[in-house]
Design a protein around this motif. Structure first.
Motif, PDB file in Angstrom:
ATOM      1  N   GLN A 104      -2.760   5.586  -9.793  1.00 56.25           N
ATOM      2  CA  GLN A 104      -3.695   6.662  -9.472  1.00 56.25           C
ATOM      3  C   GLN A 104      -3.414   7.243  -8.084  1.00 56.25           C
ATOM      4  O   GLN A 104      -3.529   8.451  -7.878  1.00 56.25           O
ATOM      5  N   CYS A 105      -3.050   6.382  -7.134  1.00 51.86           N
ATOM      6  CA  CYS A 105      -2.687   6.859  -5.797  1.00 51.86           C
ATOM      7  C   CYS A 105      -1.500   7.806  -5.869  1.00 51.86           C
ATOM      8  O   CYS A 105      -1.495   8.867  -5.236  1.00 51.86           O
TER       9      CYS A 105
ATOM     10  N   ILE B 258      -8.853   2.453  -6.358  1.00 57.39           N
ATOM     11  CA  ILE B 258      -7.827   3.311  -6.949  1.00 57.39           C
ATOM     12  C   ILE B 258      -6.577   2.466  -7.150  1.00 57.39           C
ATOM     13  O   ILE B 258      -6.104   1.814  -6.217  1.00 57.39           O
ATOM     14  N   THR B 259      -6.034   2.504  -8.333  1.00 57.51           N
ATOM     15  CA  THR B 259      -4.821   1.730  -8.622  1.00 57.51           C
ATOM     16  C   THR B 259      -3.609   2.418  -7.993  1.00 57.51           C
ATOM     17  O   THR B 259      -3.678   3.604  -7.636  1.00 57.51           O
TER      18      THR B 259
ATOM     19  N   SER C  85      -0.307  -1.200 -12.030  1.00 59.62           N
ATOM     20  CA  SER C  85      -1.722  -0.875 -12.218  1.00 59.62           C
ATOM     21  C   SER C  85      -2.625  -1.757 -11.348  1.00 59.62           C
ATOM     22  O   SER C  85      -3.842  -1.627 -11.389  1.00 59.62           O
TER      23      SER C  85
ATOM     24  N   SER D  80      -0.507   9.563  -8.425  1.00 57.04           N
ATOM     25  CA  SER D  80      -0.919  10.793  -9.101  1.00 57.04           C
ATOM     26  C   SER D  80      -1.723  11.695  -8.163  1.00 57.04           C
ATOM     27  O   SER D  80      -1.491  12.916  -8.112  1.00 57.04           O
TER      28      SER D  80
END
Length: 121
Positions: free
Chosen positions: A60-61, A56-57, A44, A63
């Motif tokens: 998240q990247c 952006i974590t 994270s 995803s």
């Protein structure tokens, strides 16, 4: 853009991490799924980047990349299907040179019929 960088100093290795995790892994054809690989985007936080500069974590990247690939694959498959359907639907037409030849022959035939009908009168 995963983090805010206001200077030219690349003290982090985000670009390399993203390239290895997203691009290299998707372009290589892995056939042996029994080999365990380290998920570079399972965190994270970015290594050597404070959370205050993170946009952006890594999770998240990953995803967003999956969503992007899914949407692109869908768009590409739709485009390919449309091209194939277009090819199938256009096969009933003769080639352009044949259409031109038919028009010329029809025009010649009509001229010949007119000349013949005039001579009969």
């Amino acid at each position: 853009m995963a983090v805010i960088r206001l200077d030219d100093g690349d003290t982090d290795n985000i670009e390399k991490t993203l390239a290895v995790a997203l691009i290299d892994s998707s372009s290589s054809n892995v056939t042996d799924r029994s080999i365990t690989t380290i998920d570079l985007l399972a965190s994270s936080t970015w290594e050597k980047v404070p959370s205050s500069k993170t946009l952006i974590t890594p999770v998240q990247c990953k995803s967003l990349w999956r969503q992007f690939k899914t949407e692109i694959e869908y768009s590409v498959s739709q485009a390919i299907s449309a091209q194939e359907a277009n090819k199938r639907n256009n096969n009933w037409l003769p080639p352009p040179w044949a259409i031109l030849a038919l028009i010329i022959l029809l025009n010649s035939s009509m001229t010949l019929l007119r000349c013949t009908s005039i001579e009969l009168i």
